[in-house]
Design an enzyme around this catalytic site. Structure first.
Site, mmCIF file in Angstrom:
data_model
loop_
_atom_site.group_PDB
_atom_site.id
_atom_site.type_symbol
_atom_site.label_atom_id
_atom_site.label_comp_id
_atom_site.label_asym_id
_atom_site.label_seq_id
_atom_site.Cartn_x
_atom_site.Cartn_y
_atom_site.Cartn_z
ATOM 1 C CE LYS A 130 39.337 53.424 46.385
ATOM 2 N NZ LYS A 130 39.431 53.958 45.006
ATOM 3 C CE1 TYR A 137 44.917 53.827 44.822
ATOM 4 C CE2 TYR A 137 44.662 55.534 46.488
ATOM 5 C CZ TYR A 137 44.164 54.435 45.791
ATOM 6 O OH TYR A 137 42.909 53.956 46.083
ATOM 7 N NE ARG A 160 41.530 43.810 40.166
ATOM 8 C CZ ARG A 160 41.802 45.110 40.155
ATOM 9 N NH1 ARG A 160 42.137 45.717 41.277
ATOM 10 N NH2 ARG A 160 41.748 45.810 39.044
ATOM 11 C CB THR A 209 38.287 50.844 38.142
ATOM 12 O OG1 THR A 209 39.170 49.742 38.349
ATOM 13 C CG2 THR A 209 38.830 52.071 38.850
ATOM 14 N NE ARG A 218 35.666 49.933 42.766
ATOM 15 C CZ ARG A 218 36.854 49.475 42.384
ATOM 16 N NH1 ARG A 218 36.949 48.640 41.365
ATOM 17 N NH2 ARG A 218 37.955 49.857 43.024
ATOM 18 C CG ASN A 233 36.399 53.585 43.000
ATOM 19 O OD1 ASN A 233 36.938 53.884 44.066
ATOM 20 N ND2 ASN A 233 37.066 53.062 42.000
ATOM 21 C CG HIS A 292 42.552 49.783 46.574
ATOM 22 N ND1 HIS A 292 43.064 50.084 45.344
ATOM 23 C CD2 HIS A 292 43.455 48.960 47.171
ATOM 24 C CE1 HIS A 292 44.250 49.477 45.206
ATOM 25 N NE2 HIS A 292 44.506 48.804 46.311
ATOM 26 C CD GLU A 336 47.740 47.504 46.884
ATOM 27 O OE1 GLU A 336 46.778 46.784 47.185
ATOM 28 O OE2 GLU A 336 47.822 48.105 45.794
HETATM 29 P P1 CMP Z 1 41.602 52.204 42.903
HETATM 30 O O1 CMP Z 1 41.282 50.772 42.638
HETATM 31 O O2 CMP Z 1 41.690 52.619 44.323
HETATM 32 O O3 CMP Z 1 42.978 52.578 42.180
HETATM 33 C C1 CMP Z 1 43.277 53.898 41.766
HETATM 34 C C2 CMP Z 1 42.110 54.808 41.866
HETATM 35 O O4 CMP Z 1 42.192 56.009 41.146
HETATM 36 C C3 CMP Z 1 40.885 54.120 41.316
HETATM 37 O O5 CMP Z 1 40.477 53.085 42.194
HETATM 38 C C4 CMP Z 1 39.927 55.290 41.132
HETATM 39 O O6 CMP Z 1 39.129 55.512 42.283
HETATM 40 C C5 CMP Z 1 40.867 56.498 40.986
HETATM 41 N N1 CMP Z 1 40.734 57.160 39.687
HETATM 42 C C6 CMP Z 1 40.353 58.430 39.501
HETATM 43 N N2 CMP Z 1 40.350 58.728 38.192
HETATM 44 C C7 CMP Z 1 40.730 57.619 37.527
HETATM 45 C C8 CMP Z 1 40.923 57.293 36.150
HETATM 46 N N3 CMP Z 1 40.722 58.194 35.164
HETATM 47 N N4 CMP Z 1 41.315 56.025 35.838
HETATM 48 C C9 CMP Z 1 41.546 55.109 36.814
HETATM 49 N N5 CMP Z 1 41.398 55.366 38.144
HETATM 50 C C10 CMP Z 1 40.984 56.603 38.490
#
Ligand code: CMP
Length: 137
Positions: free
Chosen positions: A9, A49, A85, A91, A102, A112, A115, A126
């Site tokens: 990211k 997304y 993952r 996450t 992470r 974070n 992805h 994707e």
């Molecule tokens: P990612 O794996 O890219 O998928 C969705 C992204 O939304 C996640 O990583 C986070 O960076 C972002 N995000 C922000 N706020 C939240 C939340 N409350 N719960 C889950 N994802 C979040």
């Protein structure tokens, strides 16, 4: 063999973590099948997304992911989706163990660093969003 989509990211790119992250995946033994540096458009961000469209964090997520260059890649290997993952960590960085990407490099859920596709269906969708078939080698 399985393929997964991974994206470093804008925060990961800005902080100079691209080489470190690529090295981890290469050393683990994943094969790099596709790789590109790009700035994501609003349209692509909303498609990527789409499952989060109704979440309160969606506008901030789209603004962040379009804020600077990202590195998109396709990795191939046994159980690539789950293994990547595992290497990424949870996450929310507060739940990500040390030794994961992470866990080692991120502090907030909004920024974070990385992805990775969650399911085979997500991976297929994707990969097709970010790569043309002839870009996968
Ligand atoms: P990612 O794996 O890219 O998928 C969705 C992204 O939304 C996640 O990583 C986070 O960076 C972002 N995000 C922000 N706020 C939240 C939340 N409350 N719960 C889950 N994802 C979040």
């Amino acid at each position: 063999m399985e393929r997964t989509f991974v994206m470093i990211k804008p925060d990961g790119f800005r902080r100079g973590l691209v080489g470190e992250i690529l090295a981890r995946f290469e050393k683990k033994g994943f094969r790099l099948v596709g790789l590109k540096l790009l700035k994501i458009s609003q349209d692509l961000a909303e498609k990527h997304y789409a499952e989060h469209r109704d979440k309160p964090f969606f506008p901030g997520l789209v603004a962040f992911i379009t804020s600077g260059p990202v590195v998109a890649m396709v990795l191939e290997g046994p159980n690539a989706i789950a293994e990547v993952r595992k290497m990424m960590g949870a996450t929310h960085p507060k739940d990500a163990l040390p030794g994961t990407i992470r866990g080692d490099y991120a502090t907030t859920i909004d920024e974070n660093v990385i992805h990775g596709s969650a399911t085979p269906e997500d991976a297929q969708r994707e990969i097709a969003l970010f790569f043309r078939p002839e870009e996968l080698l």
